[in-house]
Design an enzyme around this catalytic site. Sequence first.
Site, PDB file in Angstrom:
ATOM      1  N   CYS A 133       0.802  -1.232   0.000  1.00 52.24           N
ATOM      2  CA  CYS A 133       0.000   0.000   0.000  1.00 52.24           C
ATOM      3  C   CYS A 133       0.838   1.288   0.000  1.00 52.24           C
ATOM      4  O   CYS A 133       0.555   2.234  -0.728  1.00 52.24           O
ATOM      5  CB  CYS A 133      -0.946  -0.008   1.204  1.00 52.24           C
ATOM      6  SG  CYS A 133      -0.176  -0.568   2.724  1.00 52.24           S
ATOM      7  N   HIS A 246      -3.023   6.239   4.428  1.00 54.38           N
ATOM      8  CA  HIS A 246      -1.606   6.428   4.743  1.00 54.38           C
ATOM      9  C   HIS A 246      -1.179   7.813   4.247  1.00 54.38           C
ATOM     10  O   HIS A 246      -1.610   8.254   3.178  1.00 54.38           O
ATOM     11  CB  HIS A 246      -0.739   5.391   4.016  1.00 54.38           C
ATOM     12  CG  HIS A 246      -0.914   3.983   4.496  1.00 54.38           C
ATOM     13  ND1 HIS A 246      -1.612   3.644   5.633  1.00 54.38           N
ATOM     14  CD2 HIS A 246      -0.458   2.811   3.985  1.00 54.38           C
ATOM     15  CE1 HIS A 246      -1.573   2.320   5.787  1.00 54.38           C
ATOM     16  NE2 HIS A 246      -0.886   1.796   4.811  1.00 54.38           N
TER      17      HIS A 246
END
Length: 339
Positions: A133, A246
């Site tokens: 990710c 994130h």
Amino acid sequence: MLVKKDQYNVAVAGATGAVGRKMLEILADRDFPVANLKVLASARSAGQTLTFKGNPVTVEELRENSFDGVDIALFSAGANVSRQYAPFAVKSGCIVIDNSSAFRMEPNTPLIVPEVNPDAIDSDPGIIANPNCSTIQMVVALKPIHDKFKIKRVVVSTYQSVSGSGQKAIDELQEQTKNLLDGETAKPDVYPHQIAFNCLPHIDIFMGNGYTKEEMKMVDETRKILGDSSILVSPTAVRVPVFYCHSESVNVETEKPISAKEVKELLAGSDGIRVVDNPENSEYPLACDGADQDEVFVGRIRDDISCENAINFWVVSDNLRKGAALNAVQIAEYLVQRA
Ligand code: A2P
């Protein structure tokens, strides 16, 4: 190779997990041409009901013969499960898009971000790996910069949400936060330390070189996806008490002269990116705004005052969507479009 059809039989392995549930949601939202959907998980979840396009689907236990008649299998049940079951899926003629780290660095396995390197998928891929990710959102921003200015070195620090560690970690942050606010103690389980009101400079296991596996994924996967083993990457991966999205602070040094102004224009016109960069109005990418969105948000684009030919930026994206489930579904869409 995917044979052209109007609709495809799709399986999701790990369908009850945080990413698996997003996969179902995104397949439905984007109207992926699904003929029949199989939702697979461990024996613990067999018989449970999930929802797809408003209809109930019963969870089946993942088995070696689960993929008979399946065209595309999306895996997100961890590396061990992928290693054990993906070969059976491939044997039964299905294309696997695997969200785990199991096959990413195998030389013959394409590691794909559709905005960056779709051409790396050959005619008969078998397994296609979905990158980590943190790497996905970074390379979406790096690709146009690399093409125009040739990247020499990247220094990145991540601020990664707990959803990247799965549903149990989401529950753990919630519970610890509540307990601490109630004056009770926080009991760590998923993480080695308290995650509520804390930052952990430790994601995945420590490797012999002092870096974590998560950090080394960013080094190796960035080079593989951008197809340039000369790019130097210096990462620090940190888990923060955020549920979704994130964030990353990225410093990029290039061979050719670069400026923040050029990068701002370049990224504003690039696929999958939304530039949010009006600091005078306190506008920059935020995790709370990026959650449930598809784009990679870039802001705080500025010249590096300490280094010639270098810039800094801040990049935010939903780790369960672009960082995992959405990227996997976009790969499947690319295969369908190419069939
Ligand atoms: P289950 O819910 O039955 O444990 P997360 O990343 O959110 O923790 O989710 C992990 C996913 O992987 C879940 O769907 C989980 O199913 C699934 N999973 C874990 N271990 C296995 C296994 N041995 N076989 C099949 N699915 C598994």
